[in-house]
Design an enzyme around this catalytic site. Structure first.
Site, PDB file in Angstrom:
ATOM      1  N   PRO A 108       0.832  -1.208   0.000  1.00  0.00           N
ATOM      2  CA  PRO A 108       0.000   0.000   0.000  1.00  0.00           C
ATOM      3  C   PRO A 108       0.869   1.262   0.000  1.00  0.00           C
ATOM      4  O   PRO A 108       1.923   1.286   0.647  1.00  0.00           O
ATOM      5  CB  PRO A 108      -0.820  -0.113   1.279  1.00  0.00           C
ATOM      6  CG  PRO A 108      -0.349  -1.310   2.012  1.00  0.00           C
ATOM      7  CD  PRO A 108       0.629  -2.051   1.178  1.00  0.00           C
ATOM      8  N   GLY A 112       3.569   3.521   5.455  1.00  0.00           N
ATOM      9  CA  GLY A 112       4.624   3.148   6.402  1.00  0.00           C
ATOM     10  C   GLY A 112       5.324   1.852   6.080  1.00  0.00           C
ATOM     11  O   GLY A 112       6.125   1.363   6.879  1.00  0.00           O
ATOM     12  N   LEU A 113       5.050   1.277   4.911  1.00  0.00           N
ATOM     13  CA  LEU A 113       5.658  -0.019   4.585  1.00  0.00           C
ATOM     14  C   LEU A 113       6.767   0.106   3.542  1.00  0.00           C
ATOM     15  O   LEU A 113       7.230  -0.888   2.992  1.00  0.00           O
ATOM     16  CB  LEU A 113       4.589  -1.013   4.108  1.00  0.00           C
ATOM     17  CG  LEU A 113       3.453  -1.297   5.097  1.00  0.00           C
ATOM     18  CD1 LEU A 113       2.529  -2.382   4.568  1.00  0.00           C
ATOM     19  CD2 LEU A 113       3.996  -1.718   6.464  1.00  0.00           C
ATOM     20  N   GLY A 114       7.172   1.327   3.247  1.00  0.00           N
ATOM     21  CA  GLY A 114       8.332   1.513   2.376  1.00  0.00           C
ATOM     22  C   GLY A 114       8.023   1.395   0.893  1.00  0.00           C
ATOM     23  O   GLY A 114       8.900   1.015   0.102  1.00  0.00           O
ATOM     24  N   SER A 115       6.803   1.734   0.490  1.00  0.00           N
ATOM     25  CA  SER A 115       6.432   1.530  -0.919  1.00  0.00           C
ATOM     26  C   SER A 115       7.341   2.319  -1.870  1.00  0.00           C
ATOM     27  O   SER A 115       7.710   1.825  -2.936  1.00  0.00           O
ATOM     28  CB  SER A 115       4.977   1.915  -1.153  1.00  0.00           C
ATOM     29  OG  SER A 115       4.779   3.283  -0.872  1.00  0.00           O
ATOM     30  N   ALA A 117      10.563   3.321  -1.519  1.00  0.00           N
ATOM     31  CA  ALA A 117      11.908   2.743  -1.643  1.00  0.00           C
ATOM     32  C   ALA A 117      11.845   1.414  -2.394  1.00  0.00           C
ATOM     33  O   ALA A 117      12.725   1.098  -3.207  1.00  0.00           O
ATOM     34  CB  ALA A 117      12.528   2.541  -0.269  1.00  0.00           C
ATOM     35  N   ALA A 118      10.796   0.626  -2.151  1.00  0.00           N
ATOM     36  CA  ALA A 118      10.672  -0.664  -2.844  1.00  0.00           C
ATOM     37  C   ALA A 118      10.432  -0.456  -4.336  1.00  0.00           C
ATOM     38  O   ALA A 118      10.989  -1.172  -5.183  1.00  0.00           O
ATOM     39  CB  ALA A 118       9.533  -1.478  -2.236  1.00  0.00           C
ATOM     40  N   ASP A 159      14.907   2.993   5.204  1.00  0.00           N
ATOM     41  CA  ASP A 159      14.006   2.285   4.283  1.00  0.00           C
ATOM     42  C   ASP A 159      14.794   1.626   3.144  1.00  0.00           C
ATOM     43  O   ASP A 159      14.654   0.432   2.881  1.00  0.00           O
ATOM     44  CB  ASP A 159      12.983   3.254   3.668  1.00  0.00           C
ATOM     45  CG  ASP A 159      11.800   3.507   4.584  1.00  0.00           C
ATOM     46  OD1 ASP A 159      11.931   3.271   5.793  1.00  0.00           O
ATOM     47  OD2 ASP A 159      10.744   3.941   4.078  1.00  0.00           O
TER      48      ASP A 159
HETATM   49  O1  PMV Z   1       6.667   5.894   6.282  1.00  0.00           O
HETATM   50  P1  PMV Z   1       7.890   5.186   5.790  1.00  0.00           P
HETATM   51  O2  PMV Z   1       7.649   3.782   5.415  1.00  0.00           O
HETATM   52  O3  PMV Z   1       8.568   5.939   4.690  1.00  0.00           O
HETATM   53  O4  PMV Z   1       8.922   5.154   7.047  1.00  0.00           O
HETATM   54  C1  PMV Z   1       9.578   6.340   7.408  1.00  0.00           C
HETATM   55  C2  PMV Z   1      10.461   6.190   8.617  1.00  0.00           C
HETATM   56  C3  PMV Z   1      10.822   7.548   9.236  1.00  0.00           C
HETATM   57  O5  PMV Z   1      11.687   7.272  10.350  1.00  0.00           O
HETATM   58  C4  PMV Z   1       9.571   8.265   9.753  1.00  0.00           C
HETATM   59  C5  PMV Z   1      11.515   8.475   8.256  1.00  0.00           C
HETATM   60  C6  PMV Z   1      12.942   8.071   7.915  1.00  0.00           C
HETATM   61  O6  PMV Z   1      13.450   8.605   6.915  1.00  0.00           O
HETATM   62  O7  PMV Z   1      13.566   7.277   8.642  1.00  0.00           O
END
Ligand code: PMV
Length: 334
Positions: A108, A112-115, A117-118, A159
């Protein structure tokens, strides 16, 4: 460079931050693991001469043509698709080939699951593999970080690192990532609030809070850092108590890790990155028998993780859905 003549496929997983998000942007450590149950997959296909480089996402019904340089007025999705290829092309120092990249993702977006970067990792892998110039993970990681900077401004780098290497990582910004071992596998439920929330806004708000109240916010960051160190010690040793030796029955470390998750979540609330939906779902997980729960990633929406006794996973998963989760994934962290 000859144009690609064959079809290649590459992929990259999602990720979960177990402990330490947000504080990691400000120099504290964090722990993250790959989430292989969800992935971005990219298929690269050769195209007739003169076609250029195209990217197609069947799920989002979007097709774009990649230009050599970033487009002057890009929308976010266009940039998310094109920029990884622009970065990879520059790194390989090649013209854009005639190629179609077809993207499928089960991660999704903005949850928060790194979409992001993936997506970047899978696109760059497919592109470079198709050109017979495959990159090592060490070469790929800084390219994905460059893409992350375009999305977030000040990403910590966690990420891209966990997603490219697909291994559990103890991460401190600016330092080489340290792999960490999971002594005893544990079961997590990943529950989606269904509310996408862009990470860069939450990260920007935490920065503003730090500037406005440096003492209080700095203390929260340090407390989160201490939780990360404790969690690492417990997860790596697999023992319920640090320093437990000579005991024939080793208790499950679940309750202890769970209480650290609860403490980390409370501190993320203080940083203003939780939300009523995240708080309600964390409470629902605990009430149904989870050892602990916290938001994971950028927060304000997106996903939470709950640490659960394996034999209670189904019951807690149902409770999360009843409390409003739009999706729940069960995963074993090994
Ligand atoms: O929301 P995501 O999956 O991009 O995770 C971000 C993690 C943070 O610590 C909030 C930001 C970062 O760059 O580390």
């Amino acid at each position: 460079m000859p144009p690609p003549t064959h079809t290649t496929t590459a992929s990259a997983p999602g990720k979960l931050i177990l402990f330490g998000e947000h504080a990691v942007v400000h120099g504290q450590p964090a722990l993250a693991v790959p989430l292989s149950a969800v992935r971005v997959t990219v298929r690269a296909e050769p195209m007739p001469p003169g076609t250029g480089t195209l990217i197609h996402t069947p799920d989002l019904e979007r097709s774009i043509r990649v230009s050599v340089e970033p487009d002057p007025i890009p929308d976010r999705l266009h940039t998310a698709l094109a920029y990884p290829i622009q970065v990879a092309r520059r790194a390989l120092n090649v013209p854009l080939p005639d190629m179609m990249l077809i993207v499928n993702s089960t991660i999704p977006i903005a949850s928060g699951l790194g979409s992001g970067a993936a997506l970047a990792a899978a696109l760059i892998r497919a592109f470079t593999d198709a050109l017979d110039r495959p990159l090592s993970n060490d070469a790929l990681n800084p390219l994905v970080y460059e893409v992350e900077k375009q999305h977030h401004g000040t990403p910590s780098g966690i990420d891209n690192t966990v997603i490219v290497y697909e291994k559990p990582v103890y991460f401190v910004r600016g330092q080489p990532p340290e792999p960490f071992t999971i002594a005893r596998p544990f079961t997590l439920l990943v529950a989606d609030t269904g509310n996408p929330s862009p990470t860069h806004i939450a990260v920007g708000d935490v920065r503003a809070l730090y500037e406005a109240e440096p003492d209080r916010t700095g203390a929260i960051f340090r407390e989160i850092g201490q939780i990360v160190e404790q969690a690492r010690q417990i997860i790596e040793s697999g023992a319920a108590e640090s320093g437990t030796t000579g005991s024939s029955t080793i208790e499950s470390p679940g309750p202890l890790i769970g209480s650290l998750m609860d403490a980390n979540h409370a501190l993320l609330r203080d940083l203003t990155v939780s939300s009523p939906a995240l708080n309600a779902l964390c409470a629902a997980a605990r009430n149904a028998g989870a050892w602990g729960a916290k938001l994971s990633g950028g927060g304000r929406g997106g996903n939470l993780i709950a640490l659960v006794p394996p034999d209670r996973a189904e019951h807690i998963s149902r409770a999360l859905r009843t409390a409003g989760a739009v999706g729940v994934i069960e995963t074993t962290v090994t």
